[in-house]
Design an enzyme around this catalytic site. Structure first.
Site: not given
Ligand code: PGA
Length: 258
Positions: A12, A101, A217, A175, A169, A14, A99
């Site tokens: 992903n 976000e 992460s 993040g 998640e 983003k 997701h």
């Molecule tokens: P991250 O993001 O690996 O940077 O924690 C994962 C995600 O939001 O899908």
């Protein structure tokens, strides 16, 4: 019920990287490692603007592509939105839905369900994200995750449900760096819980066949423990998927399980 791939590692990206040139550079780096994996499906979900350039430039078959979000309507006056059909027409096969976000921007469980339906109708694979904001002593985070799963799986046929990938998640783990991620043991517990929730909604066979990915992460450092002991079928990777060397190590780790 068997799936074609044993593990999935889904990138992903983003809203990164900031130029298409950089996206191509990252993709070319990932391509090298992905080309010799045998059990792992690599899926790249770049910003949708980059999708056609990347799919057209890729002649291999080890990498699939996807979008990070779609709208549920097929076409029409929905400024700024993209449809599953448009993603499919550019060679995308997967769509991340729900997701955290996007949920933070107002997406509800109902919206997630509409999106999953439209993604399935287009014969694409939805990657449905669920996960709690924080853990609670009294276990209410488990009820929260169960509700997110029910909001999708209670509304589809067995055949449709069998085409969905679930990504767990926990928002508190997204993040950060590997130390912020969930431990493999905690993930194992969560995976058992998710399977139990699924078994109440679909047949045991289908529940067993639905891949459960971990996201939050994931880095090369913790991928090994998680895939070995976390009872998962792969990863949804954010920041580490923009670093071809780091992501390449995660891919190899997922593939080495088989
Ligand atoms: P991250 O993001 O690996 O940077 O924690 C994962 C995600 O939001 O899908």
């Amino acid at each position: 019920m068997s799936r074609k791939h044993k593990t999935y590692v889904i990138a992903n990206w983003k809203m990164n990287p900031s130029t298409y040139g950089e996206a191509k550079r990252i993709f070319n780096g990932i391509k090298k490692t992905a080309s010799y994996l045998h059990a792992t499906r690599t899926v790249i979900c770049p910003p949708s603007l980059y999708l056609s350039g990347l799919t057209e430039s890729y002649g291999g078959h080890k990498i699939s592509f996807g979008a990070q979000n779609v709208f549920w309507e097929r076409e029409g006056s929905y400024t700024g939105e993209i449809s599953p059909g448009q993603v499919a027409s550019l060679g995308g096969e997967y769509v991340i839905v729900g997701h955290s976000e996007r949920r933070a921007m107002g997406e509800t469980n109902e919206h997630v369900r509409y999106k999953v339906k439209s993604v399935l109708e287009e014969q694409l694979t939805p990657v449905v994200c669920v996960g709690e904001k924080k853990r609670s002593e009294d276990g209410s985070h488990l009820a929260f995750v169960a509700r997110e799963i029910e909001a999708v799986f209670a509304h589809f046929s067995e055949d449709a449900a069998a085409r969905i990938i679930l990504a767990y998640e926990p928002i508190w783990a997204i993040g950060g760096s590997a130390e912020d991620a969930m431990s493999a043991h905690e993930m194992h517990q969560m995976s058992l819980f998710i399977k139990k929730v699924l078994r109440d909604l679909v047949s045991d066979d289908v529940a067993e066949s639905i891949p459960i990915l971990y996201g939050g992460s994931v880095e090369a450092y913790n991928a090994e423990d998680l895939i070995r002991d976390g009872h998962i079928d792969g990863f949804l990777v954010g920041h580490a998927s923009l670093d071809p060397a780091e992501f390449g190590d995660i891919l190899k780790t997922a593939d080495e399980k088989y």
